[in-house]
Design a protein around this motif. Sequence first.
Motif, PDB file in Angstrom:
ATOM      1  N   GLY A   1      65.879  38.290 -24.050  1.00 21.84           N
ATOM      2  CA  GLY A   1      66.162  39.260 -23.030  1.00 21.84           C
ATOM      3  C   GLY A   1      66.559  40.503 -23.472  1.00 21.84           C
ATOM      4  N   PRO A   2      67.061  41.553 -22.606  1.00 21.16           N
ATOM      5  CA  PRO A   2      67.747  42.845 -23.001  1.00 21.16           C
ATOM      6  C   PRO A   2      69.022  42.535 -23.717  1.00 21.16           C
ATOM      7  CG  PRO A   2      68.026  42.142 -20.571  1.00 21.16           C
ATOM      8  CD  PRO A   2      67.507  41.183 -21.356  1.00 21.16           C
ATOM      9  N   TRP A   3      69.089  42.198 -24.856  1.00 25.10           N
ATOM     10  CA  TRP A   3      70.286  41.867 -25.462  1.00 25.10           C
ATOM     11  C   TRP A   3      71.280  43.048 -25.864  1.00 25.10           C
ATOM     12  CZ3 TRP A   3      71.568  43.790 -30.504  1.00 25.10           C
ATOM     13  CH2 TRP A   3      70.526  44.294 -31.271  1.00 25.10           C
ATOM     14  N   ARG A   4      70.666  44.305 -26.211  1.00 29.71           N
ATOM     15  CA  ARG A   4      71.586  45.404 -26.510  1.00 29.71           C
ATOM     16  C   ARG A   4      72.047  45.870 -25.105  1.00 29.71           C
ATOM     17  NH1 ARG A   4      70.400  47.725 -31.072  1.00 29.71           N
ATOM     18  NH2 ARG A   4      68.362  47.177 -32.318  1.00 29.71           N
TER      19      ARG A   4
ATOM     20  N   GLN B   1      61.252  31.852 -19.723  1.00 26.14           N
ATOM     21  CA  GLN B   1      60.551  31.473 -20.976  1.00 26.14           C
ATOM     22  C   GLN B   1      60.902  30.144 -21.564  1.00 26.14           C
ATOM     23  OE1 GLN B   1      61.707  34.258 -24.335  1.00 26.14           O
ATOM     24  NE2 GLN B   1      63.232  35.370 -22.645  1.00 26.14           N
ATOM     25  N   LEU B   2      62.019  29.721 -21.343  1.00 30.36           N
ATOM     26  CA  LEU B   2      62.453  28.555 -21.785  1.00 30.36           C
ATOM     27  C   LEU B   2      62.305  27.182 -20.933  1.00 30.36           C
ATOM     28  CD1 LEU B   2      66.228  29.887 -23.035  1.00 30.36           C
ATOM     29  CD2 LEU B   2      63.983  29.724 -24.324  1.00 30.36           C
ATOM     30  N   ALA B   3      61.457  27.294 -19.865  1.00 27.85           N
ATOM     31  CA  ALA B   3      61.351  26.311 -18.965  1.00 27.85           C
ATOM     32  C   ALA B   3      60.745  25.068 -19.647  1.00 27.85           C
ATOM     33  CB  ALA B   3      60.318  26.783 -18.049  1.00 27.85           C
TER      34      ALA B   3
ATOM     35  N   ALA C   1      71.403  29.846 -12.505  1.00 30.97           N
ATOM     36  CA  ALA C   1      70.093  29.238 -12.850  1.00 30.97           C
ATOM     37  C   ALA C   1      68.937  29.954 -12.655  1.00 30.97           C
ATOM     38  CB  ALA C   1      70.263  28.052 -11.966  1.00 30.97           C
ATOM     39  N   ASP C   2      69.272  31.142 -11.629  1.00 26.44           N
ATOM     40  CA  ASP C   2      68.151  31.936 -11.356  1.00 26.44           C
ATOM     41  C   ASP C   2      67.822  33.115 -12.148  1.00 26.44           C
ATOM     42  OD1 ASP C   2      70.025  33.180 -10.423  1.00 26.44           O
ATOM     43  OD2 ASP C   2      69.346  33.615  -8.068  1.00 26.44           O
ATOM     44  N   ASN C   3      68.432  33.323 -13.263  1.00 28.47           N
ATOM     45  CA  ASN C   3      68.231  34.360 -14.187  1.00 28.47           C
ATOM     46  C   ASN C   3      66.916  34.458 -14.784  1.00 28.47           C
ATOM     47  OD1 ASN C   3      68.049  36.085 -16.372  1.00 28.47           O
ATOM     48  ND2 ASN C   3      69.724  34.948 -17.339  1.00 28.47           N
ATOM     49  N   PRO C   4      66.011  35.561 -14.377  1.00 30.15           N
ATOM     50  CA  PRO C   4      64.443  35.366 -14.734  1.00 30.15           C
ATOM     51  C   PRO C   4      64.309  35.222 -16.079  1.00 30.15           C
ATOM     52  CG  PRO C   4      65.401  37.702 -14.035  1.00 30.15           C
ATOM     53  CD  PRO C   4      66.380  36.694 -13.765  1.00 30.15           C
TER      54      PRO C   4
END
Length: 216
Positions: A13-16, A212-214, A205-208
Amino acid sequence: MRLLTLNLWNEQGPWRRRLEVLLEAIEAWAPDLICLQEVRGEGAVEQLPMLLEGLEGLGAGGWHGTFAPAQRWGGSAEGLAIISRLPLEERRVARLPSRASNQRLCLACRVSVDGRPLWLATTHLAYRLGDGALREAQVEAAEAFIQRCRRPGQTTIFAGDFNATPESDEIRFLVGLHSVMGRRAFWQDAWRRCHGDEPGPTWVADNPYTEQLAWF
């Protein structure tokens, strides 16, 4: 004394932007000790130096940090880190029982608080739902390692991403409610000491970005 523990989720995700939010939180919460898991380092992305530089930019200089690489991934290493306002006087690392492709560690550091030694340890246990037995072996090995580091009576903090609920046997082992390899530990659960039976969720849990890890 304040402690912050967080899984950085490496470069997902947007790690920065997450690092920016973390720096904002550190400035607001003023922790003294920080334990981090899934930290990227030893490659193109060096998250610990980024955080230390960011802390210096906030005028919160004087921080000390150390990184322990657990495994190679994506062209660099992933591992554990500890950041402290106090000098890190000693550092030790132990390899935990793991799958060959997913090595886990325990990182421990000693600092002095008002002239008294304090050990701080962090780990990241196996993540799959069916890994309960492996997590038991990992947490038993980590706990035994920490006991070898410290001397009797020395204050010790054990934090990390345990990938387990408080009711799981691997966590029950830590608080003396379950035996692993014929022994039990005797840690105090900081959350329960402060908040009793109040719920303490640690992720959303609802983090979009987790979609990708589903496939896990």
